[in-house]
Design an enzyme around this catalytic site. Structure first.
Site, short mmCIF file in Angstrom:
data_model
loop_
_atom_site.label_atom_id
_atom_site.label_comp_id
_atom_site.label_asym_id
_atom_site.label_seq_id
_atom_site.Cartn_x
_atom_site.Cartn_y
_atom_site.Cartn_z
N HIS A 157 0.83 -1.22 0.00
CA HIS A 157 0.00 0.00 0.00
C HIS A 157 0.87 1.27 0.00
O HIS A 157 0.44 2.32 0.49
CB HIS A 157 -0.96 0.05 1.19
CG HIS A 157 -1.68 -1.23 1.45
ND1 HIS A 157 -2.89 -1.53 0.88
CD2 HIS A 157 -1.32 -2.30 2.20
CE1 HIS A 157 -3.28 -2.74 1.28
NE2 HIS A 157 -2.34 -3.23 2.08
N SER A 278 14.33 21.73 -15.86
CA SER A 278 13.10 22.46 -16.11
C SER A 278 13.45 23.78 -16.79
O SER A 278 14.52 24.34 -16.57
CB SER A 278 12.39 22.72 -14.78
OG SER A 278 11.58 23.86 -14.87
N LYS A 284 15.32 21.89 -10.55
CA LYS A 284 14.71 20.61 -10.94
C LYS A 284 15.67 19.66 -11.67
O LYS A 284 16.51 20.07 -12.47
CB LYS A 284 13.50 20.86 -11.86
CG LYS A 284 12.30 21.45 -11.16
CD LYS A 284 11.69 20.54 -10.12
CE LYS A 284 10.75 19.53 -10.72
NZ LYS A 284 9.54 20.08 -11.30
N GLU A 291 9.13 8.59 -16.95
CA GLU A 291 7.74 9.02 -17.17
C GLU A 291 7.29 8.70 -18.60
O GLU A 291 6.16 8.29 -18.83
CB GLU A 291 7.61 10.53 -16.91
CG GLU A 291 7.79 10.86 -15.43
CD GLU A 291 8.08 12.33 -15.20
OE1 GLU A 291 7.43 13.18 -15.81
OE2 GLU A 291 9.00 12.61 -14.41
#
Ligand code: ARG
Length: 460
Positions: A157, A278, A284, A291
């Site tokens: 979980h 970024s 970043k 992704e």
């Protein structure tokens, strides 16, 4: 656009829009080599069986070899107005060698021809993908060997659950990838079956030798029914399905890497070469590769759905709907290969941060089961031990402590059975070491998993 081969039956030229709509050369040209090799085998067999003259067969083979070489060198370009790669190659052959070229299509239809080409194309690609999966497995096993004692929290979980090692976690993916290799090998077996000779749907009246073509092209056997031979696309669906499962594995792994590189986890750091920045936020470092893999997984599922849906309503045998098979299966192959190409070096170069894994493991009460087991070993029933440990965890949370730092008096106050040796029993290292059941995270168990996997890999 030249005159159509079927012009005899028609009184009008094909509308240019229909011609464009019908044409598949923009995506089936990539099967040019398979198409030519298939035609060479067919012409060889026709010559040997006396269906065409030996001299004509030789002329055809010469011509086809020339076309193959010229496409390879870039001298010959595909005609975008051709209907498909089969018509392009045949027209080019006839232009080069004259009338003999027109005999190549004897005892053959484009329906069995395209089935042959696609099977040949896929059987060439499957080993390439398998080699990439194998490389990924080897990379993961090398990394696992270096991290046999790197303690990290295992999750259920997404809540810290029980202590494991990073090696154990990586080896879970190795098992998935070994199954992927199994699926790809299995798919290969059903792909490597030779359909030529099925004709348009009902085979042919010529005395062909299908087994000869099968042997020449290195297939395992010939298809058993001509209707099925031209209308079966199971092998493409099976490959898309195997690739979907493979992508699902890469996607789950990618999702974990996304989490692991966040400041909330910081279990790993991606190499600068495999991360992106970024355009606005200077701090970043984004895990774009992972992704994209997660995103592209949906695309491969889409390819599988395209194939399944395209086939579900088709009466036997060939229907033009089936031309849609190629873009879908090619896309699934290209996507999986592209993802693996980037994923493997990204994994190979990422930096593991054992300290952060260790401190995350220390914070989540992931040794609570071991604390309960400690009491069970001293004679308490598990349910009582479970309840006592639950109360201890509650106390720890209230006091801002962990089971390792809770004073022995607190333990004893709740249950007399506790002694100083509880600290040894619940140390994370002990917790991992004790889980030495086959398949468990103890270093000796993981070593056995690695040994097993190395052997399993040899069979592919
Ligand atoms: N381009 C076609 C395809 O990909 C080849 C087979 C054409 N057959 C036919 N009966 N029109 O499916």
């Amino acid at each position: 656009m030249g005159t159509k081969m079927w012009a005899g039956r028609f009184t009008k030229e094909t509308d240019e829009r229909v011609n464009d709509f019908n044409s598949s050369i923009s995506f089936d040209a990539r099967m040019y080599r398979q198409d030519i090799e298939g035609s060479i085998a067919h012409a060889t067999m026709l010559g040997e069986c006396g269906i065409i003259e030996k001299s004509e067969s030789e002329k055809i083979i010469e011509g086809l070899k020339g076309i193959l070489a010229d496409i390879g060198s870039g001298k010959l370009r595909f005609d975008p107005t051709a209907e498909d790669i089969h018509m392009f190659n045949e027209a080019e052959l006839t232009a080069r060698i004259g009338d003999a070229g027109k005999r190549l299509h004897t005892a053959r239809s484009r329906n069995d021809q395209v089935a042959l080409d696609l099977r040949m194309y896929l059987r060439d690609e499957i080993p390439v993908i398998k080699a990439q999966v194998r490389e990924l497995i080897e990379t993961l096993m090398r990394l696992a060997e270096k991290n046999l004692t790197t303690v990290m929290p295992g999750y259920t979980h997404l809540q810290r659950a029980q202590p494991i090692t990073f090696a154990h976690h990586l080896m879970a993916y190795v098992q998935m990838l070994l199954r992927d290799l199994g699926r790809l090998s299995d798919t290969y077996k059903r792909t490597n079956i030779m359909p030529l000779g099925s004709g348009a749907l009902a085979s042919t009246t010529y005395p062909i030798n299908r087994q000869r073509v099968c042997d020449l092209l290195g297939f395992d056997e010939i298809t058993q029914n001509s209707l099925d031979g031209v209308s079966d696309r199971d092998f493409a669906i099976e490959l898309a399905s195997a690739l979907s499962v493979l992508m699902m594995h890469l996607s789950r792994f990618s999702e974990e890497i996304v989490l692991w590189c966040s400041w909330e986890f910081k279990f790993i750091e991606l190499d600068d070469a495999y991360a992106t920045g970024s355009s606005i936020m200077p701090q970043k470092k984004n895990p774009d590769v992972t992704e994209l893999i997660r995103g592209k997984t949906g695309r491969v599922y889409g390819d599988l759905t395209t194939l399944l849906t395209m086939m579900k309503g088709l009466s036997l045998a060939y229907n033009k709907d089936m031309q849609e098979d190629k873009e879908a299966i090619f896309d699934a192959i290209d996507t999986a290969k592209l993802c693996l190409t980037t994923f493997i070096p990204m994994i190979d170069t990422m930096k593991v941060i054992p300290e952060n894994m260790r401190s995350a493991a220390a914070k989540g009460f992931i040794n609570a089961t071991d604390c309960a087991d400690y009491l069970v070993k001293k004679g308490l029933p598990f349910r009582d031990a479970y309840k006592i440990t639950g109360t201890l965890v509650h106390t720890c949370i209230e006091k801002g402590l962990t089971l390792e730092t809770l004073p022995i008096e607190e333990y004893k106050a709740l249950c007399e059975t506790f002694d100083e040796d509880v600290y040894e029993a619940i140390s994370l290292e002990t917790c991992v070491m004790q889980r030495k059941a086959a398949g468990g995270p103890a270093p000796e168990s993981v070593k056995a998993q690695i040994e097993y996997s190395k052997k399993a890999l040899e069979q592919f």
